[in-house]
Design a protein around this motif. Structure first.
Motif, PDB file in Angstrom:
ATOM      1  N   GLU A  96       0.807  -1.216   0.000  1.00  0.00           N
ATOM      2  CA  GLU A  96       0.000   0.000   0.000  1.00  0.00           C
ATOM      3  C   GLU A  96       0.849   1.279   0.000  1.00  0.00           C
ATOM      4  N   ALA A  97       2.166   1.136   0.154  1.00  0.00           N
ATOM      5  CA  ALA A  97       3.041   2.311   0.225  1.00  0.00           C
ATOM      6  C   ALA A  97       3.190   2.942  -1.153  1.00  0.00           C
ATOM      7  N   ARG A  98       2.848   4.222  -1.263  1.00  0.00           N
ATOM      8  CA  ARG A  98       2.903   4.947  -2.522  1.00  0.00           C
ATOM      9  C   ARG A  98       4.269   5.577  -2.736  1.00  0.00           C
ATOM     10  N   GLY A  99       4.571   5.862  -4.002  1.00  0.00           N
ATOM     11  CA  GLY A  99       5.741   6.654  -4.324  1.00  0.00           C
ATOM     12  C   GLY A  99       7.055   5.897  -4.230  1.00  0.00           C
ATOM     13  N   PHE A 100       8.144   6.670  -4.164  1.00  0.00           N
ATOM     14  CA  PHE A 100       9.468   6.053  -4.129  1.00  0.00           C
ATOM     15  C   PHE A 100      10.439   6.904  -3.317  1.00  0.00           C
ATOM     16  N   ILE A 101      11.508   6.233  -2.891  1.00  0.00           N
ATOM     17  CA  ILE A 101      12.613   6.882  -2.201  1.00  0.00           C
ATOM     18  C   ILE A 101      13.680   7.223  -3.240  1.00  0.00           C
ATOM     19  N   MET A 102      14.137   8.475  -3.248  1.00  0.00           N
ATOM     20  CA  MET A 102      15.230   8.893  -4.125  1.00  0.00           C
ATOM     21  C   MET A 102      16.464   9.121  -3.263  1.00  0.00           C
ATOM     22  N   HIS A 103      17.446   8.245  -3.419  1.00  0.00           N
ATOM     23  CA  HIS A 103      18.646   8.250  -2.580  1.00  0.00           C
ATOM     24  C   HIS A 103      19.839   8.592  -3.467  1.00  0.00           C
ATOM     25  N   ARG A 104      20.446   9.756  -3.232  1.00  0.00           N
ATOM     26  CA  ARG A 104      21.546  10.227  -4.068  1.00  0.00           C
ATOM     27  C   ARG A 104      22.873  10.038  -3.328  1.00  0.00           C
ATOM     28  N   ILE A 105      23.818   9.400  -3.992  1.00  0.00           N
ATOM     29  CA  ILE A 105      25.122   9.064  -3.426  1.00  0.00           C
ATOM     30  C   ILE A 105      26.166  10.001  -4.021  1.00  0.00           C
ATOM     31  N   SER A 106      26.976  10.583  -3.166  1.00  0.00           N
ATOM     32  CA  SER A 106      28.006  11.503  -3.651  1.00  0.00           C
ATOM     33  C   SER A 106      29.352  11.144  -3.035  1.00  0.00           C
ATOM     34  N   PHE A 107      30.404  11.377  -3.797  1.00  0.00           N
ATOM     35  CA  PHE A 107      31.775  11.072  -3.378  1.00  0.00           C
ATOM     36  C   PHE A 107      32.546  12.385  -3.269  1.00  0.00           C
ATOM     37  N   TRP A 108      33.201  12.581  -2.141  1.00  0.00           N
ATOM     38  CA  TRP A 108      33.896  13.835  -1.864  1.00  0.00           C
ATOM     39  C   TRP A 108      35.342  13.554  -1.480  1.00  0.00           C
ATOM     40  N   LYS A 109      36.246  14.419  -1.929  1.00  0.00           N
ATOM     41  CA  LYS A 109      37.653  14.260  -1.550  1.00  0.00           C
ATOM     42  C   LYS A 109      37.805  14.459  -0.049  1.00  0.00           C
TER      43      LYS A 109
END
Length: 314
Positions: A256-269
C-alpha cells in the motif's frame, strides 16, 4: 532528509571482490555485527539468527546484485521464513569508479537501510544509526585486519548522501530523470550548451565552465540506479553521483506504500579540495527538492510536498 532511511559508508583497504565474497556469506555476520549471530542454516542463502534490535530471532537472507561497474548485495530480514520486511541494499564501489585513473587501492562500501514506519519500534529508530555506524567500522576492521593492516586505513574520498521521498509513481520518476533534456528544469547550477540528447550533452556550470554530462539507467533487483556522470574536459575531472530510485512498496515491504525513495550518493575528496562540480551536499539536496516538487505536481499530489521530505503512511 528522509527519516525512515539510514545510510552508512566506509573506505575499506581490501580488493572489491574480496569484500563482496565476504559479505555474501551470512555466517560472516557473526564476526562484525553487534549481535547478528547465525544459529541455523535454512537454505543456501538463508539463516535464522539473533538480532541486535529485537528479543526475537530473525531470518536472514542474502541476494546478489548484478552490475558490470560495481558489486552489490541485498540483505533481507524478517520474523518468518521468506516473509522479509527489512531490506538492506549494499553497494561496493571500486576506487576507479569514483576517480578514473586513480592509483588508490581498495573499495568504498555503502550500506542502505529502511525502517517501515508501520513496524518500527522506538529502539529501532533511536538505535539504528548508532549500531550500523559502529558495525560498519567493525566490518572495515575485520577486512583490513585480514589484509594485514594494524590500524584503520584512510581513503582519499568519503561518501555522503541525500535522500528524499517522492509521492509519485516510480515509472514517472524514471521517465523524467533518465532524460537529460529535463535536467535544465531541476538542476539550477547547470545550463545547456548546445544540443542535449536523452542520454548526453554539454552544459555550462555556474562559473561558465564546460561540463559534459551523461545519464545511464541500471536495473537492480526491484529498483533502479541512475548513473549521473559529469566530466570537465579542460581539467580532466570527473564527478559521479549515482541515484537509487526505490519503490516504497519494496523498501518498506508494504504493497500500500505509494511513491518512491530517491537516494543520491556523492563522493567527496577527504581533504575537501573540490573546485568543480557540486561543492557541498546541499547542492544535491536543493535539486532533490526541485525534483520532488515537479514530479508530485505532475502526479497531482499537491499536498505531499507540504508534509516534508519523509514518507508518511496514508
Amino acid at each position: 532528509m528522509e527519516k525512515n532511511t539510514f545510510a552508512t559508508s566506509a573506505y575499506i583497504a581490501t580488493p572489491p571482490k574480496t569484500a563482496f565474497d565476504y559479505l555474501c556469506s551470512l555466517k560472516n555476520l557473526d564476526e562484525w555485527t553487534l549481535f547478528s549471530r547465525m544459529k541455523e542454516q535454512i537454505d543456501e542463502d538463508t539463516f535464522r539468527g539473533t538480532a541486535s534490535g529485537y528479543h526475537e530471532d530473525l531470518y536472514y537472507h542474502v541476494k546478489k546484485l548484478e552490475n558490470p561497474k560495481f558489486y552489490g548485495i541485498e540483505w533481507h530480514c524478517g520474523l518468518e521464513y521468506q516473509k522479509y520486511y527489512q531490506v538492506y541494499p549494499v553497494l561496493l564501489f571500486p576506487t576507479d569508479y569514483i576517480e578514473p585513473g586513480t592509483d588508490e587501492k581498495g573499495v568504498y562500501f555503502h550500506w542502505l537501510s529502511f525502517v517501515d514506519p508501520k513496524r518500527q519500534t522506538g529502539m529501532i529508530m533511536q538505535g539504528i544509526h548508532t549500531v550500523h555506524t559502529s558495525e560498519c567500522r567493525s566490518l572495515k576492521a575485520n577486512l583490513e585486519r585480514k589484509a594485514g593492516l594494524t590500524s584503520a586505513a584512510k581513503g582519499q574520498h568519503f561518501i555522503d548522501t541525500d535522500t528524499i521521498y517522492v509521492d509519485a509513481p516510480i515509472e514517472m520518476g524514471i521517465e523524467f530523470l533518465q532524460d537529460l533534456r529535463n535536467m535544465d528544469d531541476w538542476a539550477h547550477l547547470l545550463r545547456p550548451n548546445g544540443e542535449i540528447t536523452e542520454s548526453e550533452g554539454e552544459f555550462i556550470d555556474e562559473y561558465d565552465q564546460k561540463v559534459k554530462a551523461s545519464i545511464k539507467l541500471h536495473s537492480l533487483s526491484k529498483y533502479y540506479l541512475l548513473e549521473q556522470e559529469f566530466y570537465y574536459p579542460e581539467y580532466e575531472y570527473y564527478q559521479r553521483t549515482p541515484m537509487l530510485l526505490i519503490p516504497c512498496s519494496y523498501a518498506f515491504a508494504d504493497p500500500e506504500a505509494r511513491g518512491f525513495i530517491m537516494h543520491r550518493i556523492s563522493f567527496w575528496k577527504a581533504d575537501k579540495s573540490e573546485t568543480h562540480g557540486k561543492l557541498q551536499l546541499e547542492d544535491l539536496g536543493a535539486e532533490s527538492m526541485n525534483i520532488k516538487r515537479m514530479l508530485e505536481s505532475k502526479a497531482g499530489n499537491m499536498e505531499s510536498f507540504n508534509r516534508g521530505m519523509s514518507y508518511i503512511p496514508q
